[in-house]
Scaffold this motif. Structure first.
Motif, short mmCIF file in Angstrom:
data_model
loop_
_atom_site.label_atom_id
_atom_site.label_comp_id
_atom_site.label_asym_id
_atom_site.label_seq_id
_atom_site.Cartn_x
_atom_site.Cartn_y
_atom_site.Cartn_z
N LYS A 1 -46.62 57.38 90.65
CA LYS A 1 -46.88 58.48 91.57
C LYS A 1 -45.77 59.54 91.53
O LYS A 1 -45.80 60.50 92.30
N GLY A 2 -44.78 59.32 90.65
CA GLY A 2 -43.70 60.29 90.50
C GLY A 2 -42.56 60.12 91.47
O GLY A 2 -41.71 61.03 91.60
N GLY A 3 -42.47 59.00 92.15
CA GLY A 3 -41.41 58.77 93.12
C GLY A 3 -40.16 58.21 92.49
O GLY A 3 -40.22 57.46 91.51
N ASP A 4 -39.01 58.58 93.05
CA ASP A 4 -37.73 58.03 92.59
C ASP A 4 -37.54 56.63 93.17
O ASP A 4 -38.19 56.25 94.14
N LEU A 5 -36.62 55.89 92.56
CA LEU A 5 -36.47 54.48 92.90
C LEU A 5 -35.02 54.05 93.05
O LEU A 5 -34.15 54.55 92.33
N VAL A 6 -34.81 53.11 93.95
CA VAL A 6 -33.56 52.36 94.02
C VAL A 6 -33.95 50.90 93.80
O VAL A 6 -34.65 50.31 94.62
N LEU A 7 -33.53 50.35 92.68
CA LEU A 7 -33.88 48.99 92.32
C LEU A 7 -32.75 48.05 92.70
O LEU A 7 -31.61 48.22 92.25
N VAL A 8 -33.05 47.04 93.48
CA VAL A 8 -32.04 46.10 93.96
C VAL A 8 -32.39 44.70 93.46
O VAL A 8 -33.53 44.25 93.59
N GLY A 9 -31.41 44.04 92.88
CA GLY A 9 -31.62 42.69 92.40
C GLY A 9 -30.28 42.03 92.11
O GLY A 9 -29.22 42.63 92.27
N ARG A 10 -30.35 40.79 91.65
CA ARG A 10 -29.13 40.02 91.43
C ARG A 10 -28.60 40.15 90.01
O ARG A 10 -27.40 40.07 89.78
N ASN A 11 -29.50 40.37 89.04
CA ASN A 11 -29.11 40.36 87.63
C ASN A 11 -28.90 41.78 87.11
O ASN A 11 -29.87 42.53 86.93
N PRO A 12 -27.65 42.18 86.83
CA PRO A 12 -27.38 43.55 86.37
C PRO A 12 -28.08 43.90 85.07
O PRO A 12 -28.56 45.03 84.90
N GLN A 13 -28.17 42.95 84.14
CA GLN A 13 -28.80 43.21 82.85
C GLN A 13 -30.30 43.49 83.02
O GLN A 13 -30.83 44.44 82.41
N LYS A 14 -30.97 42.69 83.83
CA LYS A 14 -32.39 42.92 84.07
C LYS A 14 -32.63 44.25 84.78
O LYS A 14 -33.60 44.96 84.48
N LEU A 15 -31.75 44.59 85.71
CA LEU A 15 -31.88 45.86 86.42
C LEU A 15 -31.71 47.04 85.46
O LEU A 15 -32.48 48.01 85.51
N GLU A 16 -30.73 46.95 84.59
CA GLU A 16 -30.48 48.04 83.64
C GLU A 16 -31.65 48.21 82.67
O GLU A 16 -32.04 49.33 82.34
N GLN A 17 -32.22 47.09 82.23
CA GLN A 17 -33.37 47.17 81.32
C GLN A 17 -34.57 47.79 82.02
O GLN A 17 -35.28 48.63 81.46
N LEU A 18 -34.80 47.37 83.27
CA LEU A 18 -35.92 47.93 84.03
C LEU A 18 -35.70 49.42 84.30
O LEU A 18 -36.63 50.22 84.19
N GLN A 19 -34.47 49.77 84.63
CA GLN A 19 -34.14 51.19 84.84
C GLN A 19 -34.45 52.01 83.58
O GLN A 19 -35.09 53.07 83.66
N HIS A 20 -34.02 51.52 82.44
CA HIS A 20 -34.25 52.20 81.17
C HIS A 20 -35.75 52.37 80.90
O HIS A 20 -36.23 53.45 80.54
N ASP A 21 -36.50 51.29 81.09
CA ASP A 21 -37.94 51.32 80.81
C ASP A 21 -38.67 52.30 81.73
O ASP A 21 -39.53 53.07 81.28
N VAL A 22 -38.34 52.26 83.01
CA VAL A 22 -39.04 53.10 83.99
C VAL A 22 -38.70 54.58 83.78
O VAL A 22 -39.59 55.44 83.82
N GLN A 23 -37.43 54.87 83.57
CA GLN A 23 -37.03 56.27 83.35
C GLN A 23 -37.69 56.85 82.11
O GLN A 23 -38.15 58.00 82.12
N ASN A 24 -37.75 56.07 81.03
CA ASN A 24 -38.35 56.56 79.79
C ASN A 24 -39.85 56.74 79.91
O ASN A 24 -40.42 57.68 79.33
N LYS A 25 -40.50 55.86 80.65
CA LYS A 25 -41.96 55.92 80.74
C LYS A 25 -42.45 56.91 81.78
O LYS A 25 -43.44 57.63 81.56
N TYR A 26 -41.77 56.97 82.93
CA TYR A 26 -42.28 57.77 84.04
C TYR A 26 -41.45 59.01 84.36
O TYR A 26 -41.86 59.85 85.16
#
Length: 264
Positions: free
Chosen positions: A26-51
Motif C-alpha cells: 500500500k506504499g506505507g513505510d515500516l519499522v521492523l522489530v525483531g530479535r535477529n539482526p541478520q533476518k531484519l536486514e535481509q527483510l529490510q533489503h527485500d522490502v525496500q527493493n520490491k516496494y
C-alpha cells in the motif's frame, strides 16, 4: 497508506512478514522489530527493493525487561511517528506448568504481556494527542478458555485480549482505535518453536496470509475483535467455547495439544 508508518513486532516471522507485505504493498513505510539482526536486514533489503518504501529496523530481545523502552528510544532518536502499531510478536511453548522452567514462563510473560503493554503506554499518548492512530494486538483464540499443556500461553493471551478490549472502549472518540486479532492455528514457526507440530490442534493449520489480511483490514476499520483462520466447524465452535462446561472444555483443549510424550 503511502504516508503512514507501521511498526510491526515479530516482523521476520510468518504472520509478521505478511503484515509487512500488506502495508508495503500500500506504499506505507515500516519499522521492523525483531530479535535477529541478520533476518531484519535481509527483510529490510527485500522490502525496500520490491516496494520502494522506507524501512527502519530495530533489533531487540523482548525477554529484556526494558525492550519496549529501547524500541521507543530508537523511534525518538530517528524522529519516527508511528501511525499503526502492530503488536505481533509472541512466544508459546508446550508442557505442563510444573515441567516448564521458571525462565521459560517469565520470558513468555515478558514477550506476550509486558512488551505490548509498555509499547502501548509509550506510543498511545502520541496517537491520542494527534487524534489519529491504529493499534492491532495479535492475541489468539486461546484467550477464550484455560489451556492445559499451554497454561501460561492461554493466560497471557487472555490478559492481552481483556486489556485490549477495555482500551478499545476507553479510546472511543479519540480518533485512535484498538483491534484484537484472535486467530486459530496457523502455519508459522510458532508450532515448531512451541513443540506443537505433532498435535491435533495444528493438524489443520491455516496459511497466515488470510489471517493477516483480515486482521489488517479490521484494524483500519477500527473493529474491536476479529476471529479468523478458523476452518469450517471451528467458527461456530469458537463462539460457544466460553459457554461450555469448563472441565469438559479443558479436557478437549488438553487432547488437542497433546503429543506422544505427554498424553494422559
Amino acid at each position: 497508506m503511502s504516508n503512514k508508518t507501521a511498526l510491526i513486532t515479530g516482523a521476520t516471522g510468518g504472520l509478521g512478514k505478511e503484515f509487512v507485505r500488506i502495508h508495503a504493498e500500500k506504499g506505507g513505510d515500516l519499522v521492523l522489530v525483531g530479535r535477529n539482526p541478520q533476518k531484519l536486514e535481509q527483510l529490510q533489503h527485500d522490502v525496500q527493493n520490491k516496494y520502494h518504501v522506507k524501512v527502519t529496523t530495530i533489533a531487540v530481545d523482548f525477554t529484556e525487561f526494558n525492550a519496549a523502552e529501547q524500541i521507543f528510544g530508537e523511534l525518538q532518536k530517528a524522529n519516527i511517528r508511528v501511525d499503526y502499531l502492530i503488536n505481533n510478536a509472541g512466544l508459546g511453548g508446550q508442557g505442563t506448568f510444573l515441567e516448564r522452567t521458571m525462565e521459560q514462563d517469565i520470558n513468555m510473560a515478558k514477550v506476550n504481556m509486558i512488551v505490548p503493554t509498555k509499547l502501548m503506554k509509550l506510543i498511545l499518548p502520541q496517537m491520542v494527542k494527534r487524534g489519529s492512530g491504529r493499534v492491532l494486538n495479535v492475541s489468539s483464540l486461546a484467550a477464550l478458555v484455560p489451556g492445559p499443556l499451554q497454561a501460561e500461553y492461554y493466560a497471557t493471551k487472555a490478559y492481552l485480549t481483556s486489556l485490549s478490549d477495555a482500551l478499545w472502549y476507553e479510546l472511543k472518540d479519540t480518533g485512535v482505535t484498538l483491534t484484537t486479532l484472535m486467530p486459530g492455528a496457523m502455519e508459522t514457526g510458532f508450532a515448531k518453536a512451541g513443540d506443537l507440530t505433532n498435535t491435533k490442534m495444528f493438524a489443520n493449520a491455516v496459511s497466515p496470509k488470510k489471517v493477516a489480511e483480515e486482521g489488517y483490514q479490521a484494524m483500519l476499520n477500527g473493529k474491536m475483535n476479529v476471529y479468523t483462520g478458523l476452518r469450517g466447524w471451528q467458527q461456530p465452535f469458537a463462539s460457544m467455547m466460553p459457554m461450555m462446561p469448563k472441565k469438559a472444555m479443558m479436557r478437549f483443549v488438553a487432547d488437542q495439544q497433546s503429543n506422544n510424550k505427554n498424553k494422559k
